[in-house]
Write a protein that holds these residues in place. Structure first.
Motif, PDB file in Angstrom:
ATOM      1  N   LEU A 225       1.272  24.053  -4.352  1.00  0.00           N
ATOM      2  CA  LEU A 225       1.134  22.649  -4.723  1.00  0.00           C
ATOM      3  C   LEU A 225       0.293  21.959  -3.663  1.00  0.00           C
ATOM      4  O   LEU A 225       0.545  22.127  -2.467  1.00  0.00           O
ATOM      5  N   SER A 226      -0.693  21.190  -4.087  1.00  0.00           N
ATOM      6  CA  SER A 226      -1.512  20.449  -3.130  1.00  0.00           C
ATOM      7  C   SER A 226      -0.758  19.202  -2.701  1.00  0.00           C
ATOM      8  O   SER A 226      -0.986  18.099  -3.207  1.00  0.00           O
ATOM      9  N   LEU A 227       0.167  19.397  -1.765  1.00  0.00           N
ATOM     10  CA  LEU A 227       0.974  18.279  -1.287  1.00  0.00           C
ATOM     11  C   LEU A 227       0.136  17.230  -0.572  1.00  0.00           C
ATOM     12  O   LEU A 227       0.449  16.037  -0.606  1.00  0.00           O
ATOM     13  N   CYS A 228      -0.924  17.671   0.063  1.00  0.00           N
ATOM     14  CA  CYS A 228      -1.791  16.705   0.756  1.00  0.00           C
ATOM     15  C   CYS A 228      -2.395  15.734  -0.252  1.00  0.00           C
ATOM     16  O   CYS A 228      -2.367  14.512  -0.053  1.00  0.00           O
ATOM     17  N   ASP A 229      -2.919  16.256  -1.353  1.00  0.00           N
ATOM     18  CA  ASP A 229      -3.507  15.382  -2.376  1.00  0.00           C
ATOM     19  C   ASP A 229      -2.449  14.476  -2.985  1.00  0.00           C
ATOM     20  O   ASP A 229      -2.679  13.287  -3.230  1.00  0.00           O
ATOM     21  N   LEU A 230      -1.266  15.049  -3.233  1.00  0.00           N
ATOM     22  CA  LEU A 230      -0.191  14.283  -3.866  1.00  0.00           C
ATOM     23  C   LEU A 230       0.220  13.097  -2.998  1.00  0.00           C
ATOM     24  O   LEU A 230       0.317  11.960  -3.473  1.00  0.00           O
ATOM     25  N   TYR A 231       0.449  13.354  -1.706  1.00  0.00           N
ATOM     26  CA  TYR A 231       0.915  12.279  -0.832  1.00  0.00           C
ATOM     27  C   TYR A 231      -0.214  11.349  -0.407  1.00  0.00           C
ATOM     28  O   TYR A 231       0.036  10.190  -0.061  1.00  0.00           O
ATOM     29  N   THR A 232      -1.432  11.824  -0.430  1.00  0.00           N
ATOM     30  CA  THR A 232      -2.565  10.920  -0.211  1.00  0.00           C
ATOM     31  C   THR A 232      -2.628   9.902  -1.338  1.00  0.00           C
ATOM     32  O   THR A 232      -2.751   8.684  -1.105  1.00  0.00           O
ATOM     33  N   GLU A 233      -2.511  10.391  -2.573  1.00  0.00           N
ATOM     34  CA  GLU A 233      -2.520   9.506  -3.740  1.00  0.00           C
ATOM     35  C   GLU A 233      -1.333   8.553  -3.708  1.00  0.00           C
ATOM     36  O   GLU A 233      -1.464   7.352  -3.992  1.00  0.00           O
ATOM     37  N   GLY A 234      -0.164   9.075  -3.346  1.00  0.00           N
ATOM     38  CA  GLY A 234       1.025   8.231  -3.286  1.00  0.00           C
ATOM     39  C   GLY A 234       0.947   7.171  -2.204  1.00  0.00           C
ATOM     40  O   GLY A 234       1.342   6.019  -2.417  1.00  0.00           O
ATOM     41  N   ALA A 235       0.441   7.554  -1.033  1.00  0.00           N
ATOM     42  CA  ALA A 235       0.298   6.583   0.055  1.00  0.00           C
ATOM     43  C   ALA A 235      -0.711   5.491  -0.305  1.00  0.00           C
ATOM     44  O   ALA A 235      -0.522   4.316   0.052  1.00  0.00           O
ATOM     45  N   GLN A 236      -1.755   5.861  -1.005  1.00  0.00           N
ATOM     46  CA  GLN A 236      -2.727   4.868  -1.461  1.00  0.00           C
ATOM     47  C   GLN A 236      -2.081   3.880  -2.423  1.00  0.00           C
ATOM     48  O   GLN A 236      -2.382   2.674  -2.391  1.00  0.00           O
ATOM     49  N   ALA A 237      -1.172   4.378  -3.254  1.00  0.00           N
ATOM     50  CA  ALA A 237      -0.448   3.495  -4.174  1.00  0.00           C
ATOM     51  C   ALA A 237       0.446   2.520  -3.399  1.00  0.00           C
ATOM     52  O   ALA A 237       0.549   1.337  -3.756  1.00  0.00           O
ATOM     53  N   VAL A 239      -0.066   1.363  -0.320  1.00  0.00           N
ATOM     54  CA  VAL A 239      -0.926   0.359   0.321  1.00  0.00           C
ATOM     55  C   VAL A 239      -1.422  -0.653  -0.707  1.00  0.00           C
ATOM     56  O   VAL A 239      -1.435  -1.872  -0.460  1.00  0.00           O
ATOM     57  N   LYS A 240      -1.810  -0.154  -1.879  1.00  0.00           N
ATOM     58  CA  LYS A 240      -2.306  -1.061  -2.922  1.00  0.00           C
ATOM     59  C   LYS A 240      -1.229  -2.034  -3.363  1.00  0.00           C
ATOM     60  O   LYS A 240      -1.499  -3.217  -3.610  1.00  0.00           O
ATOM     61  N   GLU A 241       0.012  -1.568  -3.446  1.00  0.00           N
ATOM     62  CA  GLU A 241       1.109  -2.405  -3.916  1.00  0.00           C
ATOM     63  C   GLU A 241       1.621  -3.349  -2.834  1.00  0.00           C
ATOM     64  O   GLU A 241       1.910  -4.525  -3.105  1.00  0.00           O
ATOM     65  N   ASN A 244      -1.614  -4.183   3.658  1.00  0.00           N
ATOM     66  CA  ASN A 244      -1.828  -3.584   4.966  1.00  0.00           C
ATOM     67  C   ASN A 244      -0.748  -4.015   5.973  1.00  0.00           C
ATOM     68  O   ASN A 244       0.045  -4.921   5.725  1.00  0.00           O
ATOM     69  N   ASP A 245      -0.760  -3.325   7.119  1.00  0.00           N
ATOM     70  CA  ASP A 245       0.053  -3.706   8.287  1.00  0.00           C
ATOM     71  C   ASP A 245       1.558  -3.754   7.989  1.00  0.00           C
ATOM     72  O   ASP A 245       2.253  -4.728   8.331  1.00  0.00           O
ATOM     73  N   LYS A 246       2.057  -2.726   7.369  1.00  0.00           N
ATOM     74  CA  LYS A 246       3.491  -2.609   7.100  1.00  0.00           C
ATOM     75  C   LYS A 246       4.069  -1.481   7.957  1.00  0.00           C
ATOM     76  O   LYS A 246       3.389  -0.938   8.837  1.00  0.00           O
ATOM     77  N   SER A 247       5.323  -1.114   7.692  1.00  0.00           N
ATOM     78  CA  SER A 247       5.962  -0.031   8.438  1.00  0.00           C
ATOM     79  C   SER A 247       6.560   0.987   7.464  1.00  0.00           C
ATOM     80  O   SER A 247       6.836   0.667   6.308  1.00  0.00           O
ATOM     81  N   TYR A 248       6.780   2.197   7.978  1.00  0.00           N
ATOM     82  CA  TYR A 248       7.304   3.256   7.095  1.00  0.00           C
ATOM     83  C   TYR A 248       8.166   4.228   7.890  1.00  0.00           C
ATOM     84  O   TYR A 248       8.055   4.330   9.120  1.00  0.00           O
TER      85      TYR A 248
END
Length: 428
Positions: A225-237, A239-241, A244-248
């Motif tokens: 499974l391309s976990l890098c692609d999956l979590y890149t897409e998820g992290a972008q979602a 940020v979009k929602e 910027n400048d939040k915490s995780y």
């Protein structure tokens, strides 16, 4: 002389008839031995003969499309899937016969089982123990039963210990199985055993977790499974929602596991690039108890991250907030259980909004491993690494897939029936 001649003529005729009869019987016998009838398929498809390759072109196309959508939680055209993935989905789209259902039940209750047909022995080597692994085992079992080439299924279980995993893999080598399908959660630490299996002539297919580059040659094929692609897409979602400048906060199961090594740097890259700050990280052993302990520790710390990112279902992280009527952080995971869908629905009814993204749980990757292994044993050429993309979706988009018939600790989404899910979870 004439009488003798007639006698010889009659004898010759009788001999000719006898020879024809013997030839006919021999041909019938050989024809009967050359193929065996496989399982009958769904939607009007017929059973596959031993050695027949089940492909995306050979099955009912509506059933195939429905299987793909249920698997990936979204519509994906067959043409966009790798041929190995498409053919695995084709085998999964066939309906089980009553005989196969009985075999499924029998196999899961035993350490090994005989299908009564075929010639291949498929070993399913589990490297961890939790409901996800149990359903993974059920999915791979169902896939093996779809192929009439598979004679025997062997199970090999370990409980999150690398030494036990190595010992179990070497046990399978000693048994001289034909195919080993495993999720290499310990990555390169088990490469030596995988290499030994390959050298012994065993087809080794790793799925889900990706092996490091220096260990890739130790297996016949990988379906990671391309976990890098999956979590890149998820992290972008995220940020979009959320902006910027939040915490995780970051969480995973076992320290040093290869899955986290693949996805965490990719998620961090996106979030850190948007000015986000990591406030904590933790480990749960991928168990409900571990997740509850991590959630309690987070609450006790006083940290209030905008998002929690975890590679298993996030129920225990959300419950304390929902119980207090507070809006919880946003969540991102590649594996959510159906209990998560119920939790989100209940929170909505109580007036609490829960924002989250998930991916289809990839609990079905064992199916790809079985299909790839059978293809290799039949002499077919497949890629050394079969590409699979699993997209992220908003939880709200799949709430309607929830059902009271589905056990709460089953991952979203599985191709098993509710009855098969229960059997998989109850298996020793």
């Amino acid at each position: 002389m004439k009488m003798a001649s007639r006698a010889r003529t009659g004898l010759n005729k009788n001999r000719s008839v006898l020879q024809l009869l013997v030839a006919f019987l021999l041909a019938a016998l050989l024809a009967g031995c050359s193929t065996t009838t496989g399982p009958s398929g769904g939607s009007g498809t017929t059973g596959a003969a031993s050695g027949e390759d089940i492909t995306a072109e050979s099955v009912d196309q509506q059933a195939l499309a429905a299987t793909i959508k249920k698997t990936f939680l979204t519509v994906i055209p067959v043409s966009e899937l790798d041929p190995v993935v498409a053919d695995a989905m084709a085998a999964a789209s066939r309906s089980f016969t009553p005989e196969q259902n009985e075999l499924f039940k029998t196999c899961l209750q035993q350490g090994s089982c005989d299908t009564g047909r075929g010639s291949l022995t498929v070993a399913l080597a589990m490297q961890n123990a939790n409901p996800w692994v149990s359903v993974f085992r059920g999915e791979a079992t169902a896939q093996a039963l779809a192929y009439p080439q598979v004679k025997r299924i062997v199970y090999n279980n370990a409980n999150g210990d690398v030494a036990a995993v190595l010992a179990n893999l070497r046990s399978l080598i000693a048994q001289r199985v034909d195919i080993i399908v495993t999720d290499p959660v310990f990555g390169g630490a088990i490469a030596s055993a995988l290499q030994q299996a390959k050298q012994a002539g065993i087809t080794v297919v790793t799925v889900n977790s990706e092996l490091p580059d220096d260990a890739a040659s130790s297996v016949s094929a990988q379906v990671p499974l391309s976990l890098c692609d999956l979590y890149t897409e998820g992290a972008q979602a995220l940020v979009k929602e959320l902006g910027n400048d939040k915490s995780y906060a970051l969480y995973t199961g076992i320290p040093g596991n290869s899955s986290a090594a693949a996805w965490q740097p990719c998620a961090k890259k996106v979030l850190d690039g948007a000015g986000w700050t990591q406030v904590t990280e933790g480990f749960t052993q991928w168990t409900p108890q571990g997740a509850a302990q991590a959630a309690n520790a987070l609450l006790a710390s006083g940290q209030e991250p905008a998002a929690i990112i975890y590679d298993y279902t996030t129920d225990d992280f959300a419950k304390p907030y929902i119980d207090e009527g507070r809006t919880p952080p946003a969540f991102l995971s590649d594996v959510m259980n159906y209990s998560w869908l119920s939790l989100v629905q209940q929170a909505k009814q109580a007036g609490t909004n829960v924002t989250s993204w998930l991916a289809s749980s990839h609990v079905w990757f064992g199916r790809f491993g079985v299909t790839a292994g059978v293809k290799i044993k039949e002499g077919q050429q497949i890629p050394a690494e079969v590409p699979v993309r699993v997209p992220t979706v908003e939880t709200d988009s799949v709430l309607d897939t929830n059902s009271a018939d589905i056990p709460s600790n089953v991952p979203v989404s599985t191709l098993l029936t509710p009855e098969q899910m229960k059997l998989a979870l109850a298996a020793p």
